[in-house]
Design an enzyme around this catalytic site. Sequence first.
Site, PDB file in Angstrom:
ATOM      1  N   GLY A  74      -1.547   1.264   9.459  1.00 55.78           N
ATOM      2  CA  GLY A  74      -0.939   0.606  10.766  1.00 55.78           C
ATOM      3  C   GLY A  74      -1.873   0.255  12.014  1.00 55.78           C
ATOM      4  O   GLY A  74      -1.578   0.141  13.220  1.00 55.78           O
ATOM      5  N   SER A 108       0.993  -1.223   0.107  1.00 54.49           N
ATOM      6  CA  SER A 108      -0.027   0.020  -0.043  1.00 54.49           C
ATOM      7  C   SER A 108       0.733   1.158   0.110  1.00 54.49           C
ATOM      8  O   SER A 108       1.636   1.407   0.844  1.00 54.49           O
ATOM      9  CB  SER A 108      -0.758   0.012   1.251  1.00 54.49           C
ATOM     10  OG  SER A 108      -1.290   1.496   1.405  1.00 54.49           O
ATOM     11  N   HIS A 130      -8.269   1.375  -4.625  1.00 53.07           N
ATOM     12  CA  HIS A 130      -9.077   1.297  -3.325  1.00 53.07           C
ATOM     13  C   HIS A 130      -9.858   2.562  -2.954  1.00 53.07           C
ATOM     14  O   HIS A 130      -9.203   3.160  -2.419  1.00 53.07           O
ATOM     15  CB  HIS A 130      -8.501   0.515  -2.157  1.00 53.07           C
ATOM     16  CG  HIS A 130      -9.456   0.313  -0.976  1.00 53.07           C
ATOM     17  ND1 HIS A 130      -8.664   0.052   0.098  1.00 53.07           N
ATOM     18  CD2 HIS A 130     -10.723   0.164  -0.839  1.00 53.07           C
ATOM     19  CE1 HIS A 130      -9.643  -0.287   1.017  1.00 53.07           C
ATOM     20  NE2 HIS A 130     -10.839   0.088   0.613  1.00 53.07           N
ATOM     21  N   ASP A 170      -4.626   3.727  -2.118  1.00 55.65           N
ATOM     22  CA  ASP A 170      -5.690   4.198  -0.959  1.00 55.65           C
ATOM     23  C   ASP A 170      -6.219   5.490  -1.336  1.00 55.65           C
ATOM     24  O   ASP A 170      -5.736   6.497  -0.891  1.00 55.65           O
ATOM     25  CB  ASP A 170      -5.174   3.721   0.295  1.00 55.65           C
ATOM     26  CG  ASP A 170      -5.135   2.167   0.867  1.00 55.65           C
ATOM     27  OD1 ASP A 170      -6.050   1.646   0.498  1.00 55.65           O
ATOM     28  OD2 ASP A 170      -4.036   2.027   1.208  1.00 55.65           O
ATOM     29  N   GLY A 201      -3.556  -4.438   8.339  1.00 58.22           N
ATOM     30  CA  GLY A 201      -2.719  -5.260   9.292  1.00 58.22           C
ATOM     31  C   GLY A 201      -2.093  -6.351   9.014  1.00 58.22           C
ATOM     32  O   GLY A 201      -1.662  -7.400   9.857  1.00 58.22           O
ATOM     33  N   MET A 241     -12.147   4.469  -1.138  1.00 57.69           N
ATOM     34  CA  MET A 241     -12.773   4.677   0.356  1.00 57.69           C
ATOM     35  C   MET A 241     -13.691   6.125   0.209  1.00 57.69           C
ATOM     36  O   MET A 241     -13.084   7.050   0.887  1.00 57.69           O
ATOM     37  CB  MET A 241     -11.974   4.712   1.520  1.00 57.69           C
ATOM     38  CG  MET A 241     -11.400   3.162   1.933  1.00 57.69           C
ATOM     39  SD  MET A 241      -9.912   3.126   2.677  1.00 57.69           S
ATOM     40  CE  MET A 241      -8.758   3.038   1.325  1.00 57.69           C
ATOM     41  N   MET A 248      -9.129   8.299  -0.164  1.00 61.80           N
ATOM     42  CA  MET A 248      -9.736   8.575   0.916  1.00 61.80           C
ATOM     43  C   MET A 248     -10.292  10.116   0.987  1.00 61.80           C
ATOM     44  O   MET A 248      -9.359  10.818   0.653  1.00 61.80           O
ATOM     45  CB  MET A 248      -9.178   8.430   2.593  1.00 61.80           C
ATOM     46  CG  MET A 248      -8.457   6.962   2.754  1.00 61.80           C
ATOM     47  SD  MET A 248      -7.779   7.070   4.008  1.00 61.80           S
ATOM     48  CE  MET A 248      -6.822   5.338   4.083  1.00 61.80           C
ATOM     49  N   ASP A 306      -7.097  -6.903   3.317  1.00 60.27           N
ATOM     50  CA  ASP A 306      -6.520  -5.321   3.448  1.00 60.27           C
ATOM     51  C   ASP A 306      -6.399  -4.761   4.888  1.00 60.27           C
ATOM     52  O   ASP A 306      -7.755  -4.645   5.393  1.00 60.27           O
ATOM     53  CB  ASP A 306      -7.238  -4.582   2.702  1.00 60.27           C
ATOM     54  CG  ASP A 306      -6.651  -2.993   2.430  1.00 60.27           C
ATOM     55  OD1 ASP A 306      -5.450  -2.813   3.391  1.00 60.27           O
ATOM     56  OD2 ASP A 306      -7.010  -2.193   1.789  1.00 60.27           O
ATOM     57  N   HIS A 358      -0.947  -1.059  -4.362  1.00 59.42           N
ATOM     58  CA  HIS A 358      -2.250  -0.857  -3.667  1.00 59.42           C
ATOM     59  C   HIS A 358      -2.384   0.963  -3.595  1.00 59.42           C
ATOM     60  O   HIS A 358      -1.472   1.295  -2.796  1.00 59.42           O
ATOM     61  CB  HIS A 358      -2.452  -1.580  -2.487  1.00 59.42           C
ATOM     62  CG  HIS A 358      -3.836  -1.493  -1.899  1.00 59.42           C
ATOM     63  ND1 HIS A 358      -4.961  -2.231  -2.212  1.00 59.42           N
ATOM     64  CD2 HIS A 358      -4.211  -0.623  -0.879  1.00 59.42           C
ATOM     65  CE1 HIS A 358      -5.871  -1.951  -1.561  1.00 59.42           C
ATOM     66  NE2 HIS A 358      -5.523  -1.319  -0.742  1.00 59.42           N
ATOM     67  N   MET A 389     -12.063  -5.887   4.278  1.00 62.14           N
ATOM     68  CA  MET A 389     -11.137  -5.203   5.137  1.00 62.14           C
ATOM     69  C   MET A 389     -10.878  -6.042   6.453  1.00 62.14           C
ATOM     70  O   MET A 389     -11.886  -6.555   7.245  1.00 62.14           O
ATOM     71  CB  MET A 389     -11.691  -4.085   5.398  1.00 62.14           C
ATOM     72  CG  MET A 389     -11.976  -3.026   4.023  1.00 62.14           C
ATOM     73  SD  MET A 389     -10.570  -2.468   3.569  1.00 62.14           S
ATOM     74  CE  MET A 389      -9.572  -1.813   5.132  1.00 62.14           C
TER      75      MET A 389
HETATM   76  C1  DX5 Z   1      -6.762   1.183   5.216  1.00 62.93           C
HETATM   77  C2  DX5 Z   1      -6.266   0.976   4.033  1.00 62.93           C
HETATM   78  C3  DX5 Z   1      -5.151  -0.120   3.905  1.00 62.93           C
HETATM   79  C4  DX5 Z   1      -3.865   0.392   4.555  1.00 62.93           C
HETATM   80  C5  DX5 Z   1      -2.885  -0.665   5.070  1.00 62.93           C
HETATM   81  O1  DX5 Z   1      -7.963   1.883   5.358  1.00 62.93           O
HETATM   82  O2  DX5 Z   1      -7.187   0.513   3.089  1.00 62.93           O
HETATM   83  O3  DX5 Z   1      -4.843  -0.302   2.525  1.00 62.93           O
HETATM   84  O4  DX5 Z   1      -3.008   1.256   3.807  1.00 62.93           O
HETATM   85  O5  DX5 Z   1      -2.142  -0.563   5.817  1.00 62.93           O
HETATM   86  P1  DX5 Z   1      -1.592  -1.507   7.157  1.00 62.93           P
HETATM   87  O6  DX5 Z   1      -1.023  -2.683   6.209  1.00 62.93           O
HETATM   88  O7  DX5 Z   1      -0.564  -0.653   7.452  1.00 62.93           O
HETATM   89  O8  DX5 Z   1      -2.762  -1.820   7.867  1.00 62.93           O
HETATM   90 ZN    ZN Z   2      -6.623  -0.160   0.969  1.00 68.86          ZN
END
Ligand code: DX5
Ligand code: ZN
Length: 219
Positions: free
Chosen positions: A146, A9, A67, A36, A178, A69, A38, A176, A34, A138
Amino acid sequence: MDKKLIAPSMLAADFGNLQRDTELVNESQADWFHIDIMDGVFVPNISYGMPVLKAIQKHAKKPLDVHLMIVDPDRYIKSFADLGAEILTVHYEACTHLHRTLQAIKAEGMKAGVALNPHTPVSVLEDLIEDIDLVLIMSVNPGFGGQKFIENTYKKVRQLKALIRQHETTTLIEVDGGVNAANAGALVEAGADALVAGSFVFSSEDPKATIANLKEVIA
Ligand code: DX5
Ligand code: ZN
């Protein structure tokens, strides 16, 4: 599908060294980027938008797994196609007419993905699974990198795998949030095809070696 995939990511990359980190992923054993996106409305955080994706795309030599969001993602489907997204994933919780949205994504030549929040059961996809190229489960609440992995994810991956088998579709399962070397193996065993890893990769001392390690764990 046999080959298991790793998608670092870029949210966890160093934005001051975006070209360097993009090239790092190019040179690594990773399979996808990946991305993200948002909007500060669907999730309580704003990440980055089109200009930053464009900067990544300029150097990226692997598929862009985007992705979204964001609320009302239909407004931006064409923009992401123009930016080179190969997979465009929208949230189930953000789409009133999800079937229509998926057709619109495919009409732009992209693979269509659906993401499920931790509280959304896999069963909501029962009447739609044949139209979905990828389901993103998710394993944290979306919005931040993180965070701690939610253990209930394994059950959802198994349920989704059963649904896919039942309908005989080629839908991929991506997980996706952790993800790390300690849970990657069990996720693949449960049925995951692709794993997103942000902080585990980019906070490590040697991201390329960490990606190689993840690939080895899931091989
Ligand atoms: C969270 C994102 C993830 C995030 C994953 O909302 O969709 O893609 O970047 O990050 P880690 O691997 O640190 O949980
Ligand atoms: Zn993501």
